[in-house]
Design a protein around this motif. Structure first.
Motif, PDB file in Angstrom:
ATOM      1  N   THR A 168       1.347  -1.822  -0.190  1.00  0.00           N
ATOM      2  CA  THR A 168      -0.149   0.157  -0.334  1.00  0.00           C
ATOM      3  C   THR A 168       1.139   1.186  -0.533  1.00  0.00           C
ATOM      4  OG1 THR A 168      -0.059  -0.236   2.075  1.00  0.00           O
ATOM      5  CG2 THR A 168      -1.655  -1.040   1.119  1.00  0.00           C
ATOM      6  N   ASP A 169       2.102   1.469   0.532  1.00  0.00           N
ATOM      7  CA  ASP A 169       2.966   2.451   0.213  1.00  0.00           C
ATOM      8  C   ASP A 169       3.425   2.652  -0.699  1.00  0.00           C
ATOM      9  OD1 ASP A 169       3.471   2.383   2.910  1.00  0.00           O
ATOM     10  OD2 ASP A 169       5.057   1.245   2.971  1.00  0.00           O
ATOM     11  N   GLY A 228     -12.191   8.825 -11.210  1.00  0.00           N
ATOM     12  CA  GLY A 228     -11.894   9.807 -11.510  1.00  0.00           C
ATOM     13  C   GLY A 228     -10.848  10.399 -10.257  1.00  0.00           C
ATOM     14  N   LYS A 229     -10.610  10.409  -9.252  1.00  0.00           N
ATOM     15  CA  LYS A 229      -9.953  11.086  -7.539  1.00  0.00           C
ATOM     16  C   LYS A 229      -8.928   9.820  -7.264  1.00  0.00           C
ATOM     17  CE  LYS A 229     -14.884  12.437  -6.015  1.00  0.00           C
ATOM     18  NZ  LYS A 229     -15.868  12.749  -4.444  1.00  0.00           N
ATOM     19  N   THR A 230      -7.784  10.861  -6.649  1.00  0.00           N
ATOM     20  CA  THR A 230      -7.373  10.349  -6.517  1.00  0.00           C
ATOM     21  C   THR A 230      -6.771   9.164  -5.519  1.00  0.00           C
ATOM     22  OG1 THR A 230      -6.163  12.203  -4.764  1.00  0.00           O
ATOM     23  CG2 THR A 230      -5.622  12.267  -7.123  1.00  0.00           C
ATOM     24  N   VAL A 231      -6.405   7.732  -5.138  1.00  0.00           N
ATOM     25  CA  VAL A 231      -6.826   6.809  -5.010  1.00  0.00           C
ATOM     26  C   VAL A 231      -6.179   7.035  -4.032  1.00  0.00           C
ATOM     27  CG1 VAL A 231      -6.035   4.731  -4.271  1.00  0.00           C
ATOM     28  CG2 VAL A 231      -6.773   5.183  -6.596  1.00  0.00           C
ATOM     29  N   LYS A 232      -5.176   7.804  -3.653  1.00  0.00           N
ATOM     30  CA  LYS A 232      -4.120   8.047  -2.747  1.00  0.00           C
ATOM     31  C   LYS A 232      -5.179   8.936  -1.522  1.00  0.00           C
ATOM     32  CE  LYS A 232       0.142  11.265  -0.608  1.00  0.00           C
ATOM     33  NZ  LYS A 232       1.111  11.033  -1.018  1.00  0.00           N
ATOM     34  N   ARG A 233      -6.056   9.902  -2.141  1.00  0.00           N
ATOM     35  CA  ARG A 233      -6.426  10.851  -0.577  1.00  0.00           C
ATOM     36  C   ARG A 233      -8.199   9.689  -0.490  1.00  0.00           C
ATOM     37  NH1 ARG A 233      -6.800  16.311  -2.452  1.00  0.00           N
ATOM     38  NH2 ARG A 233      -7.689  16.830   0.006  1.00  0.00           N
ATOM     39  N   GLN A 279      -9.769   1.782   3.080  1.00  0.00           N
ATOM     40  CA  GLN A 279      -8.520   0.392   2.929  1.00  0.00           C
ATOM     41  C   GLN A 279      -8.903  -0.110   2.494  1.00  0.00           C
ATOM     42  OE1 GLN A 279      -5.888   0.398   4.938  1.00  0.00           O
ATOM     43  NE2 GLN A 279      -6.412   2.608   5.246  1.00  0.00           N
ATOM     44  N   GLY A 280      -9.675  -1.343   1.825  1.00  0.00           N
ATOM     45  CA  GLY A 280     -10.452  -2.197   1.163  1.00  0.00           C
ATOM     46  C   GLY A 280      -9.800  -2.035  -0.186  1.00  0.00           C
ATOM     47  N   GLN A 281     -11.095  -0.280  -0.306  1.00  0.00           N
ATOM     48  CA  GLN A 281      -9.439  -0.727  -2.633  1.00  0.00           C
ATOM     49  C   GLN A 281      -8.120  -0.232  -2.359  1.00  0.00           C
ATOM     50  OE1 GLN A 281     -11.833   2.888  -1.929  1.00  0.00           O
ATOM     51  NE2 GLN A 281     -14.500   2.123  -3.379  1.00  0.00           N
ATOM     52  N   VAL A 323      -4.231  -2.981  -5.077  1.00  0.00           N
ATOM     53  CA  VAL A 323      -2.417  -3.501  -5.021  1.00  0.00           C
ATOM     54  C   VAL A 323      -2.183  -4.308  -5.560  1.00  0.00           C
ATOM     55  CG1 VAL A 323      -1.358  -0.940  -3.569  1.00  0.00           C
ATOM     56  CG2 VAL A 323      -2.102  -3.660  -2.363  1.00  0.00           C
ATOM     57  N   ILE A 324      -3.482  -5.137  -5.228  1.00  0.00           N
ATOM     58  CA  ILE A 324      -3.885  -6.732  -4.972  1.00  0.00           C
ATOM     59  C   ILE A 324      -3.131  -6.981  -6.360  1.00  0.00           C
ATOM     60  CG2 ILE A 324      -4.671  -9.278  -4.266  1.00  0.00           C
ATOM     61  CD1 ILE A 324      -5.204  -7.971  -1.904  1.00  0.00           C
ATOM     62  N   SER A 325      -4.108  -6.295  -7.037  1.00  0.00           N
ATOM     63  CA  SER A 325      -4.357  -6.608  -8.811  1.00  0.00           C
ATOM     64  C   SER A 325      -2.766  -5.942  -8.662  1.00  0.00           C
ATOM     65  CB  SER A 325      -5.901  -4.935  -8.733  1.00  0.00           C
ATOM     66  OG  SER A 325      -7.179  -5.634  -8.718  1.00  0.00           O
ATOM     67  N   LEU A 326      -2.220  -4.767  -9.023  1.00  0.00           N
ATOM     68  CA  LEU A 326      -1.769  -4.831  -9.836  1.00  0.00           C
ATOM     69  C   LEU A 326      -0.434  -5.841  -9.868  1.00  0.00           C
ATOM     70  CD1 LEU A 326      -0.465  -1.047  -8.268  1.00  0.00           C
ATOM     71  CD2 LEU A 326      -0.717  -1.296 -11.157  1.00  0.00           C
ATOM     72  N   GLY A 327      -0.309  -6.424  -8.653  1.00  0.00           N
ATOM     73  CA  GLY A 327       0.445  -7.843  -8.049  1.00  0.00           C
ATOM     74  C   GLY A 327       0.512  -9.108  -8.502  1.00  0.00           C
ATOM     75  N   LEU A 328      -1.315  -9.056  -9.359  1.00  0.00           N
ATOM     76  CA  LEU A 328      -1.470 -10.429  -9.883  1.00  0.00           C
ATOM     77  C   LEU A 328      -0.800  -9.624 -11.872  1.00  0.00           C
ATOM     78  CD1 LEU A 328      -4.718 -10.806  -8.376  1.00  0.00           C
ATOM     79  CD2 LEU A 328      -2.706 -12.167  -8.611  1.00  0.00           C
TER      80      LEU A 328
END
Length: 303
Positions: free
Chosen positions: A126-127, A268-273, A277-279, A284-289
């Motif tokens: 998540t970092d 349309g909004k930044t994920v960081k902000r 937590q679930g999203q 990041v799991i989707s990024l890993g896959l």
């Protein structure tokens, strides 16, 4: 059918909390169960180390050597495309680290990257979203370098020249613009190549990532990833020249591919902000896959 690749055994000696441990693996699926602090993640990190010549968590080897020792050794055997292999890593502070493939040490570690393609997904991923752009560049570098040797060599060259340029900017005697311009000319080919490959990587991973995220979230959100280059459309040399006075004032290189970033958005909004937590975890799991699938296709070998 894609060629098989698996590690059938690994021996850890003085690696993190392991004094000595032999582990045998099944060629298809393996699970590790144990209490906190027993070394499950450290075992995975040992496999990552053999693929990437470094720990997933620590850039300095001294932090992965067992506290009771002054060296570490990792020794693994396996099968790659129906060919047996053995890879060994030997680390002793103050001496040259060695990585061997079938008994032959590499002259350059960069020649080994990609021989054992690996993807590691951890809670701290998540970092990648919450921290600075360095984490997102690390994501691109760790993936692309495993299937594109020229990218890795360009990255090494660029970082070496960047270090020299920054040292000149920080020296007591301020460098003249001719010297900085000389560095810029040397850095340009590597910077352009890296930018092109990062843009191509995003085109490659985005549809795969979107597919995985939609599967996990039941298509409840619209996610996107955008690549933002550190030197824009004006061209590397023009951007570097335009920022030269700023560099002299701040005494560091303020433009270039070391400033690249990935912009993650959801509806349309930044994920960081705005992500929960679930999203974040689904992201990041989707990024890993997606990294796994991109590597498998690019290497013609499942990581």
């Amino acid at each position: 059918m894609m060629p098989t690749f698996f590690i059938d055994q690994i021996i850890l000696t003085r690696f993190r909390n392991y004094e000595y441990q032999e582990v045998q693996f099944h060629p298809r699926l393996n699970g590790f169960v144990g209490d906190n602090g027993m070394g499950k993640t450290n075992l995975l990190d040992a496999i990552y180390y053999l693929g990437m010549c470094r720990s997933r968590f620590n850039a300095l080897d001294k932090y992965v050597i067992n506290e009771s020792s002054d060296f570490l050794r990792l020794d693994a055997t396996g099968n790659k495309a129906n060919q047996p292999f053995r890879v060994v890593a030997k680390v002793q502070p103050g001496k040259m680290k060695t990585i061997e493939w079938d008994g032959n040490p590499y002259e350059k570690f960069s020649n080994h990257i990609g021989m054992l393609p690996v993807v590691m997904v951890i809670p701290d991923d998540t970092d990648i979203i919450r921290e600075g752009s360095e984490e997102r560049r690390r994501l691109m570098n760790a993936t692309i370098s495993q299937y594109d040797k020229d990218y890795l060599h360009a990255l090494i060259k660029y970082n070496r020249l960047l270090k020299q340029r920054n040292a000149a900017l920080k020296s007591d005697t301020s460098p003249d613009e001719v010297l900085l311009g000389t560095y810029d000319i040397q850095m340009e080919p590597a910077a352009v190549y890296i930018q092109e490959k990062r843009a191509a990587f995003l085109e490659r991973i985005l549809p795969v990532f979107t597919q995985f995220y939609n599967h996990l979230s039941d298509s409840k959100e619209l996610v996107d990833i955008r690549y933002r280059s550190g030197f824009g459309e004006a061209g590397f040399l023009k951007e570097m020249k335009s920022s030269r006075q700023k560099d002299l004032i701040l005494r560091r290189t303020t433009r270039g591919i070391h400033k690249d970033d990935l912009i993650f958005t959801m509806n349309g909004k930044t994920v960081k902000r705005f992500a929960s937590q679930g999203q974040l975890k689904s992201f990041v799991i989707s990024l890993g896959l997606a990294k796994y699938q991109v590597l498998a296709e690019a290497c013609a070998l499942k990581p």
